[in-house]
Design a protein around this motif. Structure first.
Motif, PDB file in Angstrom:
ATOM      1  N   ASN A 179       0.839  -1.205   0.000  1.00 14.19           N
ATOM      2  CA  ASN A 179       0.000   0.000   0.000  1.00 14.19           C
ATOM      3  C   ASN A 179       0.871   1.251   0.000  1.00 14.19           C
ATOM      4  OD1 ASN A 179      -2.611   0.988  -0.122  1.00 14.19           O
ATOM      5  ND2 ASN A 179      -2.929   1.009   2.080  1.00 14.19           N
ATOM      6  N   SER A 193      -3.410   4.118  -1.688  1.00 11.00           N
ATOM      7  CA  SER A 193      -3.701   3.574  -3.005  1.00 11.00           C
ATOM      8  C   SER A 193      -4.628   2.374  -2.947  1.00 11.00           C
ATOM      9  CB  SER A 193      -2.404   3.185  -3.721  1.00 11.00           C
ATOM     10  OG  SER A 193      -1.665   2.241  -2.936  1.00 11.00           O
ATOM     11  N   GLN A 194      -4.994   1.934  -1.733  1.00  9.88           N
ATOM     12  CA  GLN A 194      -5.895   0.800  -1.524  1.00  9.88           C
ATOM     13  C   GLN A 194      -5.346  -0.473  -2.171  1.00  9.88           C
ATOM     14  OE1 GLN A 194      -9.974   1.823  -2.491  1.00  9.88           O
ATOM     15  NE2 GLN A 194      -9.846   3.787  -1.448  1.00  9.88           N
ATOM     16  N   THR A 195      -4.045  -0.688  -1.992  1.00 10.60           N
ATOM     17  CA  THR A 195      -3.379  -1.853  -2.581  1.00 10.60           C
ATOM     18  C   THR A 195      -2.697  -2.702  -1.520  1.00 10.60           C
ATOM     19  OG1 THR A 195      -1.463  -0.426  -3.054  1.00 10.60           O
ATOM     20  CG2 THR A 195      -3.024  -0.815  -4.858  1.00 10.60           C
ATOM     21  N   ASN A 198      -0.723  -6.935  -0.833  1.00 11.98           N
ATOM     22  CA  ASN A 198       0.146  -7.244  -1.968  1.00 11.98           C
ATOM     23  C   ASN A 198       1.606  -7.062  -1.534  1.00 11.98           C
ATOM     24  OD1 ASN A 198      -1.703  -7.604  -4.483  1.00 11.98           O
ATOM     25  ND2 ASN A 198      -2.503  -5.768  -3.469  1.00 11.98           N
ATOM     26  N   SER A 201       5.337  -5.296  -3.089  1.00  7.18           N
ATOM     27  CA  SER A 201       5.109  -4.487  -4.292  1.00  7.18           C
ATOM     28  C   SER A 201       6.001  -3.244  -4.301  1.00  7.18           C
ATOM     29  CB  SER A 201       3.641  -4.063  -4.381  1.00  7.18           C
ATOM     30  OG  SER A 201       2.792  -5.176  -4.528  1.00  7.18           O
ATOM     31  N   ARG A 215       3.126  -5.763  -8.376  1.00  6.88           N
ATOM     32  CA  ARG A 215       3.406  -6.885  -7.486  1.00  6.88           C
ATOM     33  C   ARG A 215       4.750  -7.503  -7.862  1.00  6.88           C
ATOM     34  NH1 ARG A 215      -1.939  -7.973  -9.291  1.00  6.88           N
ATOM     35  NH2 ARG A 215      -3.539  -7.628  -7.706  1.00  6.88           N
ATOM     36  N   THR A 221      -1.169  -3.444  -9.659  1.00  7.51           N
ATOM     37  CA  THR A 221      -2.294  -3.322  -8.722  1.00  7.51           C
ATOM     38  C   THR A 221      -2.898  -1.920  -8.752  1.00  7.51           C
ATOM     39  OG1 THR A 221      -0.847  -2.664  -6.874  1.00  7.51           O
ATOM     40  CG2 THR A 221      -1.268  -5.014  -7.178  1.00  7.51           C
ATOM     41  N   TRP A 222      -2.160  -0.937  -9.264  1.00  7.81           N
ATOM     42  CA  TRP A 222      -2.631   0.455  -9.254  1.00  7.81           C
ATOM     43  C   TRP A 222      -1.868   1.238 -10.297  1.00  7.81           C
ATOM     44  CZ3 TRP A 222      -0.156   5.156  -8.112  1.00  7.81           C
ATOM     45  CH2 TRP A 222      -0.989   6.254  -7.845  1.00  7.81           C
TER      46      TRP A 222
END
Length: 227
Positions: A179, A193-195, A198, A201, A215, A221-222
Motif C-alpha cells: 500500500n 492507493s488501496q493496494t 500485496n 510491491s 506486485r 495493482t494500481w
C-alpha cells in the motif's frame, strides 16, 4: 498481518506484521499486547482478566471476551461494518473501514523507511516533504509536496495528484504490505492507493508518464492512468 471481520485470536495467538518486526499477541493472562523489536509498545490493560477470545466483529468492533463470553474490552469502533484490523510494518495497528479510512489506531510508531533512488519506490521506502522520484528519461516527476499533496508532473505541468493539498505533510511510504500511504505529521492516515495485501510491491514512475504499483510477479495493482 490482517484480522478480517469475524476472525479471532485465541490465547497465545499472535498477529505479525509483514516485515516480522511487530506482533499483536492475545496473551493467556488476558492482555492484548503489541510488541516491537525492543519490547511492548501498547496493551489493552486487561492483564489479570480471564482470557477467552479476541474477535474482530462484523460491526467493526475489536472486542475481548472472557471464557464465559463476558465483555472485557473493546476498541469502541462498532457501527463500522466490514472493517478490518491491520498490523502495519511501521508498528501501528489500525482498524480500517472498507473505504480505507481509519476508525482506530494504537498510534505506536512514526512511519519510517529507506531513501528513494532512481525511478522506483521500493517496498519500505519513503518520500519526505519536497522529495521526488523521477522517470529514467527525466520527463516525469512524482513529488510529495510540503502542502500535503502527492503530485505527478510532466513536461507541461501536473498530470495527476492525490487531492490532499492543505493536509499537513508527514510522510509518503510504500509499505511492505503493498500500500502506498500518506500519513500526516502525527501519524494520522491521509490517503492510500488501496493496494494492501500485496506484500513486496514497488512503485515505478515510467517513461510513458504512468505511475504504476507492481506486485513481485510483475502484475499491476494500481496506476495513475495518465498516459
Amino acid at each position: 498481518m490482517t484480522l478480517q471481520p469475524e476472525t479471532a485470536l485465541h490465547p497465545g495467538d499472535t498477529l505479525t506484521s509483514a516485515n516480522g518486526l511487530y506482533g499483536l499477541m492475545y496473551q493467556a493472562d488476558g492482555n492484548l499486547v503489541l510488541y516491537g523489536p525492543d519490547g511492548p509498545l501498547w496493551d489493552s490493560q486487561t492483564d489479570g482478566r480471564p482470557a477467552g477470545v479476541c474477535i474482530m466483529q462484523a460491526d467493526g468492533n475489536l472486542v475481548l471476551y472472557g471464557p464465559d463470553e463476558e465483555y472485557v474490552w473493546d476498541s469502541q469502533t462498532d457501527n463500522n461494518p466490514g472493517s478490518r484490523l491491520i498490523i502495519q510494518d511501521d508498528g501501528n495497528v489500525v482498524i480500517y473501514r472498507p473505504e480505507g479510512t481509519a476508525a482506530w489506531a494504537t498510534e505506536t510508531s512514526v512511519p519510517a523507511g529507506n531513501a528513494v533512488h532512481g525511478d522506483v519506490i521500493q517496498s519500505g521506502a519513503v518520500l519526505n516533504p519536497r522529495d521526488a522520484v523521477r522517470s529514467a528519461n527525466g520527463l516525469y516527476g512524482l513529488m510529495y509536496q510540503a502542502d500535503g499533496n502527492l503530485v505527478l508532473y510532466g513536461p507541461d505541468g501536473p498530470l495527476w495528484d492525490s487531492q490532499t493539498d492543505g493536509r499537513p505533510a508527514g510522510v509518503c511510504i510504500m509499505q511492505a504490505d503493498g500500500n502506498l500511504v500518506l500519513y500526516g505529521p502525527d501519524e494520522e492516515y491521509v490517503w492510500d492507493s488501496q493496494t494492501d495485501n500485496n506484500p513486496g510491491s514497488r512503485l515505478i514512475i515510467q517513461d510513458d508518464g504512468n505511475v504504476v504499483i507492481y506486485r513481485p510477479d510483475g502484475t499491476a495493482t494500481w496506476v495513475t492512468g495518465t498516459r
